[in-house]
Design a protein around this motif. Structure first.
Motif, PDB file in Angstrom:
ATOM      1  N   GLU A 133       0.817  -1.197   0.000  1.00 21.41           N
ATOM      2  CA  GLU A 133       0.000   0.000   0.000  1.00 21.41           C
ATOM      3  C   GLU A 133       0.859   1.258   0.000  1.00 21.41           C
ATOM      4  OE1 GLU A 133      -3.739  -0.898   2.324  1.00 21.41           O
ATOM      5  OE2 GLU A 133      -2.825   0.739   3.444  1.00 21.41           O
ATOM      6  N   MET A 134       1.813   1.242   0.919  1.00 20.90           N
ATOM      7  CA  MET A 134       2.667   2.417   1.081  1.00 20.90           C
ATOM      8  C   MET A 134       3.516   2.665  -0.163  1.00 20.90           C
ATOM      9  SD  MET A 134       5.265   4.035   3.361  1.00 20.90           S
ATOM     10  CE  MET A 134       6.400   4.986   2.346  1.00 20.90           C
ATOM     11  N   ALA A 139       4.610   6.607  -2.299  1.00 20.70           N
ATOM     12  CA  ALA A 139       6.005   6.677  -2.724  1.00 20.70           C
ATOM     13  C   ALA A 139       6.468   8.123  -2.851  1.00 20.70           C
ATOM     14  CB  ALA A 139       6.186   5.944  -4.041  1.00 20.70           C
ATOM     15  N   ASP A 140       5.577   8.983  -3.335  1.00 22.68           N
ATOM     16  CA  ASP A 140       5.989  10.368  -3.554  1.00 22.68           C
ATOM     17  C   ASP A 140       6.399  11.074  -2.263  1.00 22.68           C
ATOM     18  OD1 ASP A 140       5.670   9.952  -6.191  1.00 22.68           O
ATOM     19  OD2 ASP A 140       3.924  11.253  -6.457  1.00 22.68           O
ATOM     20  N   ASP A 141       5.739  10.719  -1.147  1.00 24.91           N
ATOM     21  CA  ASP A 141       6.135  11.314   0.138  1.00 24.91           C
ATOM     22  C   ASP A 141       7.596  10.974   0.433  1.00 24.91           C
ATOM     23  OD1 ASP A 141       3.521  11.974   0.205  1.00 24.91           O
ATOM     24  OD2 ASP A 141       2.953  10.668   1.872  1.00 24.91           O
ATOM     25  N   MET A 142       7.913   9.694   0.237  1.00 24.78           N
ATOM     26  CA  MET A 142       9.277   9.240   0.495  1.00 24.78           C
ATOM     27  C   MET A 142      10.252   9.961  -0.444  1.00 24.78           C
ATOM     28  SD  MET A 142      10.620   5.315   0.431  1.00 24.78           S
ATOM     29  CE  MET A 142      10.572   5.039  -1.338  1.00 24.78           C
ATOM     30  N   LEU A 143       9.852  10.121  -1.688  1.00 26.74           N
ATOM     31  CA  LEU A 143      10.735  10.761  -2.662  1.00 26.74           C
ATOM     32  C   LEU A 143      10.937  12.241  -2.349  1.00 26.74           C
ATOM     33  CD1 LEU A 143       9.471   8.966  -5.876  1.00 26.74           C
ATOM     34  CD2 LEU A 143      11.627   8.606  -4.663  1.00 26.74           C
ATOM     35  N   LEU A 144       9.880  12.873  -1.835  1.00 23.97           N
ATOM     36  CA  LEU A 144      10.042  14.277  -1.462  1.00 23.97           C
ATOM     37  C   LEU A 144      11.016  14.406  -0.294  1.00 23.97           C
ATOM     38  CD1 LEU A 144       6.397  15.575  -1.990  1.00 23.97           C
ATOM     39  CD2 LEU A 144       8.426  16.009  -3.409  1.00 23.97           C
ATOM     40  N   GLU A 145      10.947  13.448   0.622  1.00 25.66           N
ATOM     41  CA  GLU A 145      11.939  13.435   1.714  1.00 25.66           C
ATOM     42  C   GLU A 145      13.349  13.334   1.152  1.00 25.66           C
ATOM     43  OE1 GLU A 145       9.265  11.202   5.189  1.00 25.66           O
ATOM     44  OE2 GLU A 145      10.820  10.102   4.109  1.00 25.66           O
ATOM     45  N   ALA A 146      13.502  12.471   0.118  1.00 23.59           N
ATOM     46  CA  ALA A 146      14.832  12.239  -0.450  1.00 23.59           C
ATOM     47  C   ALA A 146      15.383  13.476  -1.157  1.00 23.59           C
ATOM     48  CB  ALA A 146      14.795  11.043  -1.403  1.00 23.59           C
ATOM     49  N   ARG A 147      14.545  14.488  -1.338  1.00 20.87           N
ATOM     50  CA  ARG A 147      15.066  15.754  -1.876  1.00 20.87           C
ATOM     51  C   ARG A 147      15.656  16.609  -0.778  1.00 20.87           C
ATOM     52  NH1 ARG A 147      10.889  17.760  -6.483  1.00 20.87           N
ATOM     53  NH2 ARG A 147      11.844  19.742  -5.958  1.00 20.87           N
ATOM     54  N   GLU A 148      15.266  16.302   0.456  1.00 20.15           N
ATOM     55  CA  GLU A 148      15.740  17.112   1.586  1.00 20.15           C
ATOM     56  C   GLU A 148      16.916  16.465   2.310  1.00 20.15           C
ATOM     57  OE1 GLU A 148      14.521  20.178   2.184  1.00 20.15           O
ATOM     58  OE2 GLU A 148      13.392  19.816   0.347  1.00 20.15           O
ATOM     59  N   PHE A 149      16.870  15.142   2.395  1.00 21.99           N
ATOM     60  CA  PHE A 149      17.973  14.443   3.080  1.00 21.99           C
ATOM     61  C   PHE A 149      18.113  13.040   2.477  1.00 21.99           C
ATOM     62  CE2 PHE A 149      14.093  14.605   5.727  1.00 21.99           C
ATOM     63  CZ  PHE A 149      13.727  13.261   5.737  1.00 21.99           C
ATOM     64  N   ASP A 150      19.204  12.343   2.851  1.00 20.56           N
ATOM     65  CA  ASP A 150      19.442  11.005   2.306  1.00 20.56           C
ATOM     66  C   ASP A 150      18.441   9.998   2.862  1.00 20.56           C
ATOM     67  OD1 ASP A 150      21.607  11.645   0.668  1.00 20.56           O
ATOM     68  OD2 ASP A 150      23.023  11.501   2.342  1.00 20.56           O
ATOM     69  N   VAL A 151      17.826   9.254   1.973  1.00 19.79           N
ATOM     70  CA  VAL A 151      16.827   8.254   2.354  1.00 19.79           C
ATOM     71  C   VAL A 151      17.248   6.907   1.762  1.00 19.79           C
ATOM     72  CG1 VAL A 151      14.424   7.526   1.993  1.00 19.79           C
ATOM     73  CG2 VAL A 151      14.945   9.939   2.431  1.00 19.79           C
ATOM     74  N   ALA A 152      17.062   5.825   2.538  1.00 19.83           N
ATOM     75  CA  ALA A 152      17.354   4.485   2.014  1.00 19.83           C
ATOM     76  C   ALA A 152      16.073   3.686   1.884  1.00 19.83           C
ATOM     77  CB  ALA A 152      18.331   3.753   2.933  1.00 19.83           C
ATOM     78  N   GLY A 161      16.168  -7.641  -9.005  1.00 22.32           N
ATOM     79  CA  GLY A 161      16.205  -9.090  -9.194  1.00 22.32           C
ATOM     80  C   GLY A 161      14.825  -9.608  -9.551  1.00 22.32           C
ATOM     81  N   ALA A 162      14.325 -10.529  -8.714  1.00 24.13           N
ATOM     82  CA  ALA A 162      13.038 -11.170  -9.011  1.00 24.13           C
ATOM     83  C   ALA A 162      11.911 -10.139  -9.039  1.00 24.13           C
ATOM     84  CB  ALA A 162      12.756 -12.248  -7.982  1.00 24.13           C
ATOM     85  N   THR A 163      11.982  -9.156  -8.166  1.00 26.45           N
ATOM     86  CA  THR A 163      11.001  -8.071  -8.203  1.00 26.45           C
ATOM     87  C   THR A 163      11.752  -6.798  -8.516  1.00 26.45           C
ATOM     88  OG1 THR A 163       9.856  -9.152  -6.417  1.00 26.45           O
ATOM     89  CG2 THR A 163       9.190  -6.916  -6.939  1.00 26.45           C
ATOM     90  N   THR A 164      11.280  -6.070  -9.508  1.00 30.92           N
ATOM     91  CA  THR A 164      12.033  -4.881  -9.857  1.00 30.92           C
ATOM     92  C   THR A 164      11.368  -3.672  -9.223  1.00 30.92           C
ATOM     93  OG1 THR A 164      10.740  -4.393 -11.798  1.00 30.92           O
ATOM     94  CG2 THR A 164      12.598  -5.888 -12.068  1.00 30.92           C
ATOM     95  N   HIS A 165      12.165  -2.679  -8.990  1.00 31.92           N
ATOM     96  CA  HIS A 165      11.641  -1.458  -8.424  1.00 31.92           C
ATOM     97  C   HIS A 165      11.781  -0.317  -9.429  1.00 31.92           C
ATOM     98  CE1 HIS A 165      10.607  -3.137  -4.575  1.00 31.92           C
ATOM     99  NE2 HIS A 165      11.616  -3.951  -4.790  1.00 31.92           N
ATOM    100  N   SER A 166      11.565  -0.669 -10.676  1.00 33.07           N
ATOM    101  CA  SER A 166      11.677   0.313 -11.757  1.00 33.07           C
ATOM    102  C   SER A 166      10.690   1.454 -11.562  1.00 33.07           C
ATOM    103  CB  SER A 166      11.402  -0.335 -13.111  1.00 33.07           C
ATOM    104  OG  SER A 166      12.246  -1.425 -13.305  1.00 33.07           O
ATOM    105  N   ASP A 167       9.484   1.102 -11.144  1.00 31.72           N
ATOM    106  CA  ASP A 167       8.453   2.112 -10.922  1.00 31.72           C
ATOM    107  C   ASP A 167       8.950   3.240 -10.034  1.00 31.72           C
ATOM    108  OD1 ASP A 167       6.146   1.745 -12.251  1.00 31.72           O
ATOM    109  OD2 ASP A 167       5.306   0.299 -10.824  1.00 31.72           O
ATOM    110  N   LEU A 168       9.566   2.824  -8.926  1.00 31.78           N
ATOM    111  CA  LEU A 168      10.068   3.782  -7.953  1.00 31.78           C
ATOM    112  C   LEU A 168      11.166   4.652  -8.566  1.00 31.78           C
ATOM    113  CD1 LEU A 168       9.819   4.566  -4.931  1.00 31.78           C
ATOM    114  CD2 LEU A 168      11.669   2.946  -4.468  1.00 31.78           C
ATOM    115  N   VAL A 169      12.048   4.019  -9.338  1.00 32.46           N
ATOM    116  CA  VAL A 169      13.143   4.766  -9.957  1.00 32.46           C
ATOM    117  C   VAL A 169      12.582   5.774 -10.960  1.00 32.46           C
ATOM    118  CG1 VAL A 169      15.219   4.597 -11.385  1.00 32.46           C
ATOM    119  CG2 VAL A 169      14.767   2.867  -9.652  1.00 32.46           C
ATOM    120  N   VAL A 170      11.599   5.345 -11.743  1.00 35.44           N
ATOM    121  CA  VAL A 170      11.001   6.244 -12.733  1.00 35.44           C
ATOM    122  C   VAL A 170      10.390   7.459 -12.028  1.00 35.44           C
ATOM    123  CG1 VAL A 170       9.128   6.476 -14.408  1.00 35.44           C
ATOM    124  CG2 VAL A 170      10.609   4.477 -14.490  1.00 35.44           C
ATOM    125  N   ARG A 171       9.629   7.191 -10.952  1.00 37.82           N
ATOM    126  CA  ARG A 171       9.025   8.303 -10.209  1.00 37.82           C
ATOM    127  C   ARG A 171      10.088   9.225  -9.636  1.00 37.82           C
ATOM    128  NH1 ARG A 171       3.924   6.717  -6.412  1.00 37.82           N
ATOM    129  NH2 ARG A 171       3.449   4.702  -7.333  1.00 37.82           N
TER     130      ARG A 171
END
Lengths: 341, 341
Positions: A133-134, A139-152, A161-171
């Protein structure tokens, strides 16, 4: 971060800025500082004819990396908390906020509450569990945080690998958030441990849980094709975590089914059911397979045998996966012999 | 190592034994001690009905693991010394002797003398570089050592990734040496970073350096087949390290050619040459590809473009590899766009 300007070395200690709290405010002046830095770099570059275009580009990239806040997408590997790489741990220590994705592939250290606290102890900071769900909705909330400080964003196995996180990278890229990927082992390469060579695998298939009304079998042609070419087939087995129950969907109130993981036994039953329906002899109960359970953990289990044999093996706790063996070379055969039931 | 015998906890501190030098002599009494331990375990197991067969087996395996000397085959990952996992580093620290394989896939930290000393500093002990000759001819010496004390064999990438070490495992098992594999990222899964999904890859191909008299092209059918099915193809590019020169072979005295690594440019030239000869339109100079250089390192480079475009890109230092793109999904397309030239 340092800038070499002709003979003078300007050093800006990000560590110092961090400690003094100044870096917190850097977010807002980030772009100005970046532009200034790049301008200096350009003037150096153009003043020195010894620099190749490649060197200039590398220097620029490095500079931006040092100054820019990052989204680190970090593979955790397959076994437990000790499967993170030193590079991954270093990044985790740098980040102000840590998310761990929990919905695609869970493992011993990810499933239990204990697992999370073991990780938090190792990292020295709290973890936010990001369920399906999150990741899909916030995802955008997390990405906005990553503009202010380092986020992992921590991912079991490898980020692609078996599941890709391309969506997140594209966003992220659309929001101009810098992304750095830290690789690790994935089930896609760890299955190599049984001795079947990875370059002799054909297309990978996913086996979904059959329900009474939904029994998709598009994997059948793929396995058939691979076997026709003598190639091995990796079957990824379904994982259902935090799936809204049918009943709750009808009532418009979210309630979740308990998590379930397909076992090798269920996978083989479904495979044989489809073979019986289709009857094109893509495989049968005597076809050689390799079953894998908990790859990478201390008690990983690898057993080679016919479908009929593996169906009766108790592989224990998840996660499971299965390889349907194609044509083998002698060294592959010798290795498989060690894993025969 | 500890044994729980009914209510009493017997602890045998291997650390203490190590420090006191007693463990050195354990090799010879290893089997007796193992048998004794297993006997105790069995008597506990049979006295307790609460134990499942699975639990008993796990306990036995763990016990043998603690007491037995090991050959650890440890993946180092792709970038530099910081890509080892914590589990890998822990094993390295335990081992009395460390080998590093140098002949199959070399990388920044493996190629130079400096690279080796960086590793030695991190590990706190010396490294023996095992070149092709050594691994092929003297593996048994290493395995005999692993019967006396813990030995690590370090491998760039993953032990069963692009280059498998099945041969070594088979030999070890024949000599009754226990083997433990520690996984890591391999080029086989790290190529996922460009956004092309790993489960949409067909069979992997290897492109060998063409010589005047030797221009094998068996990769052509494989690429053709993959593309016919809409699958991506990973091309692993030739690495020639410590190859005896033809001249030296004729003179019966071993002399080696300087190491060489196939660039993406050379790979594309060879691919197009074969297409021109075969003329079956498996691909052409407008076919979309992704070129990767130094995957996993700080200055990794990923560029998407047609063969014609990539041929002119300077990808810099090795290692390179190439994916020939099949049919793409929209998310794959979006990701590739970020890497277009």
């Amino acid at each position: 971060m340092f800038l070499i300007f002709q003979d003078v070395l300007f050093e800006i200690h990000l560590d110092f800025l961090n400690q003094s709290g100044i870096k917190k405010d850097l977010g807002s002046v980030n772009n100005k500082l970046k532009l200034f830095g790049l301008k200096v770099l350009h003037s150096i570059s153009s003043s020195s004819s010894a620099n190749t275009l490649q060197q200039k580009k590398t220097r620029e990239t490095r500079f931006i990396r040092e100054i820019e806040e990052m989204l680190y997408i970090i593979g955790l590997g397959l076994g437990d908390e000790r499967d993170i790489t030193l590079r991954g741990l270093e990044a985790v220590k740098k980040c102000q906020k840590l998310y761990i994705e929990s919905y695609t592939s869970l493992l011993s250290f990810g499933i239990s509450k204990d697992g999370i606290s073991t990780l938090e102890k190792l990292y020295g900071k709290p973890l936010t569990v990001a369920d399906r769900e999150m990741v899909e909705e916030k995802a955008d909330d997390m990405l906005l945080e990553a503009r202010e400080f380092d986020v992992a964003f921590l991912v079991v196995g490898d980020p692609f690998g078996a599941t890709t996180h391309s969506d997140l990278v594209v966003r992220a890229k659309k929001l101009e958030v810098e992304v750095k990927v830290i690789y690790n082992a994935s089930v896609m390469n760890a299955v190599g441990v049984c001795g079947l060579q990875l370059y002799r695998y054909g297309e990978t298939v996913s086996l979904p849980f059959f329900t009474e009304t939904w029994r998709p079998d598009s994997f059948y042609e793929k396995i058939q094709r691979n076997r026709g070419l003598g190639l091995h087939t990796l079957c990824l087995l379904d994982i259902r975590v935090k799936e809204p129950s049918l009943e709750s969907l009808c009532r418009g109130k979210k309630q979740y089914e308990p998590p379930s993981f397909m076992t090798i036994g269920v996978a083989i039953d479904q495979l044989l059911e489809v073979e019986q329906l289709r009857g094109e002899s893509a495989y049968n109960e005597d076809t050689l397979c390799v079953g894998f359970a908990r790859l990478g953990s201390e008690n990983q289990m690898v057993v080679a045998g016919s479908m009929k044999q593996l169906r009766t093996v108790d592989f224990g706790q998840p996660l499971h996966c299965l390889t349907i063996v194609g044509k083998t070379h002698p060294v592959e055969e010798e290795m498989l012999d060690f894993y025969r039931n």
